[in-house]
Design a protein around this motif. Sequence first.
Motif, short mmCIF file in Angstrom:
data_model
loop_
_atom_site.label_atom_id
_atom_site.label_comp_id
_atom_site.label_asym_id
_atom_site.label_seq_id
_atom_site.Cartn_x
_atom_site.Cartn_y
_atom_site.Cartn_z
N ALA A 1 5.62 24.33 65.77
CA ALA A 1 6.22 22.99 65.84
C ALA A 1 5.57 22.17 66.96
CB ALA A 1 7.72 23.09 66.04
N ARG A 2 5.39 22.77 68.12
CA ARG A 2 4.76 22.05 69.24
C ARG A 2 3.31 21.70 68.91
NH1 ARG A 2 7.42 26.02 72.15
NH2 ARG A 2 5.48 27.20 72.36
N ASP A 3 2.59 22.66 68.35
CA ASP A 3 1.19 22.45 68.01
C ASP A 3 1.04 21.37 66.94
OD1 ASP A 3 -1.55 22.86 68.12
OD2 ASP A 3 -1.51 24.72 66.94
N ALA B 1 4.00 15.59 61.47
CA ALA B 1 4.52 16.75 62.21
C ALA B 1 5.64 17.44 61.44
CB ALA B 1 5.01 16.31 63.59
N ALA B 2 6.50 16.66 60.80
CA ALA B 2 7.60 17.26 60.03
C ALA B 2 7.08 18.06 58.84
CB ALA B 2 8.56 16.16 59.55
N LEU B 3 6.11 17.50 58.12
CA LEU B 3 5.54 18.21 56.97
C LEU B 3 4.82 19.49 57.40
CD1 LEU B 3 4.08 15.23 54.93
CD2 LEU B 3 5.84 16.81 54.16
N VAL B 4 3.98 19.39 58.41
CA VAL B 4 3.22 20.55 58.87
C VAL B 4 4.16 21.62 59.42
CG1 VAL B 4 1.50 21.34 60.54
CG2 VAL B 4 1.09 19.25 59.23
N THR B 5 5.16 21.20 60.19
CA THR B 5 6.12 22.15 60.75
C THR B 5 6.89 22.86 59.64
OG1 THR B 5 6.33 20.87 62.78
CG2 THR B 5 8.12 22.39 62.28
N HIS B 6 7.31 22.11 58.63
CA HIS B 6 8.05 22.72 57.52
C HIS B 6 7.21 23.79 56.84
CE1 HIS B 6 10.38 23.26 53.88
NE2 HIS B 6 9.28 23.05 53.19
N TRP B 7 6.00 23.42 56.44
CA TRP B 7 5.18 24.37 55.69
C TRP B 7 4.71 25.52 56.56
CZ3 TRP B 7 6.03 24.69 50.93
CH2 TRP B 7 6.36 23.57 50.19
N ALA B 8 4.50 25.28 57.84
CA ALA B 8 4.16 26.39 58.74
C ALA B 8 5.33 27.38 58.80
CB ALA B 8 3.83 25.87 60.13
N GLY B 9 6.55 26.88 58.85
CA GLY B 9 7.72 27.75 58.86
C GLY B 9 7.84 28.55 57.58
N LEU C 1 -1.37 27.27 61.78
CA LEU C 1 -1.05 28.63 61.32
C LEU C 1 -1.92 29.69 61.98
CD1 LEU C 1 -0.39 28.07 57.52
CD2 LEU C 1 1.24 28.84 59.25
N GLU C 2 -3.17 29.34 62.23
CA GLU C 2 -4.05 30.31 62.90
C GLU C 2 -3.49 30.66 64.28
OE1 GLU C 2 -8.61 30.48 64.57
OE2 GLU C 2 -8.17 29.16 62.87
N THR C 3 -3.09 29.65 65.03
CA THR C 3 -2.52 29.88 66.35
C THR C 3 -1.17 30.58 66.25
OG1 THR C 3 -3.63 27.89 67.14
CG2 THR C 3 -1.83 28.73 68.49
N ALA C 4 -0.33 30.13 65.32
CA ALA C 4 1.02 30.68 65.19
C ALA C 4 1.00 32.14 64.75
CB ALA C 4 1.84 29.85 64.21
N ARG C 5 0.06 32.52 63.92
CA ARG C 5 -0.03 33.92 63.50
C ARG C 5 -0.39 34.83 64.67
NH1 ARG C 5 -2.80 32.02 58.06
NH2 ARG C 5 -1.00 32.17 56.67
N ALA D 1 1.59 17.94 68.50
CA ALA D 1 0.45 17.51 69.31
C ALA D 1 -0.73 17.12 68.44
CB ALA D 1 0.06 18.63 70.27
N ARG D 2 -1.03 17.92 67.43
CA ARG D 2 -2.19 17.63 66.57
C ARG D 2 -1.97 16.38 65.74
NH1 ARG D 2 -5.95 21.90 65.96
NH2 ARG D 2 -5.32 23.77 67.10
N CYS D 3 -0.76 16.18 65.23
CA CYS D 3 -0.47 14.98 64.44
C CYS D 3 -0.48 13.73 65.31
CB CYS D 3 0.86 15.13 63.71
SG CYS D 3 0.80 16.31 62.34
N ALA D 4 0.01 13.86 66.54
CA ALA D 4 -0.03 12.71 67.45
C ALA D 4 -1.48 12.33 67.75
CB ALA D 4 0.73 13.03 68.73
N ALA D 5 -2.32 13.34 67.95
CA ALA D 5 -3.74 13.07 68.22
C ALA D 5 -4.41 12.42 67.00
CB ALA D 5 -4.46 14.36 68.59
N ARG D 6 -4.06 12.86 65.83
CA ARG D 6 -4.65 12.31 64.60
C ARG D 6 -4.30 10.85 64.43
NH1 ARG D 6 -2.59 11.84 59.10
NH2 ARG D 6 -4.33 11.77 57.67
N HIS D 7 -3.09 10.47 64.82
CA HIS D 7 -2.60 9.10 64.61
C HIS D 7 -2.64 8.26 65.89
CE1 HIS D 7 -1.26 9.58 60.47
NE2 HIS D 7 -0.90 10.80 60.81
N ARG D 8 -3.29 8.74 66.91
CA ARG D 8 -3.30 8.04 68.20
C ARG D 8 -3.80 6.61 68.07
NH1 ARG D 8 -5.04 11.92 71.77
NH2 ARG D 8 -2.85 12.35 72.01
#
Length: 143
Positions: free
Chosen positions: A121-123, A60-68, A101-105, A126-133
């Motif tokens: 960040a929220r997305d 989540a931290a990596l994806v959030t950073h690069w999305a920003g 990014l698709e949703t955020a754009r 959620a997606r990373c939590a689902a991936r590692h569930r």
Amino acid sequence: MGSGPAPRGATAARGRTALLAAGLTATTLTATLLAGCAGPTRAPRTAPAPRTTPPQALCAALVTHWAGVVLGAGEGEDATGLDYQSMGLSGDQNEILRAVLETARAVRRTEGTATARESAARDAEARCAARHRSGTPTGGPWQ
């Protein structure tokens, strides 16, 4: 100057001086060693245990950073000039980033960049939590 023996007092004085110097050296050495050995004993300092970051939080931290970073660039610009591996992302994390990014754009177009970043960040979380569930994915080194 003669070649006779040295005066009796001079030889004795030199002997006493050498003996005194050796005694002082031994005393100093002994005191130093005893001071080091007899000093207060303390428990050795131990470093705190390293903190580990759970895989879903790291994702989540990596994806959030690069999305920003990408959202901070103008529309259609290549914000980084990097591929996903250069960003430190796995293939799955890159897929999550693309979906985020698709949703955020879409959010950015209607509600602005700040809201788009919050949404990303929220997305990502959620997606990373689902991936590692069910634990760490084991699809391969780049999965």
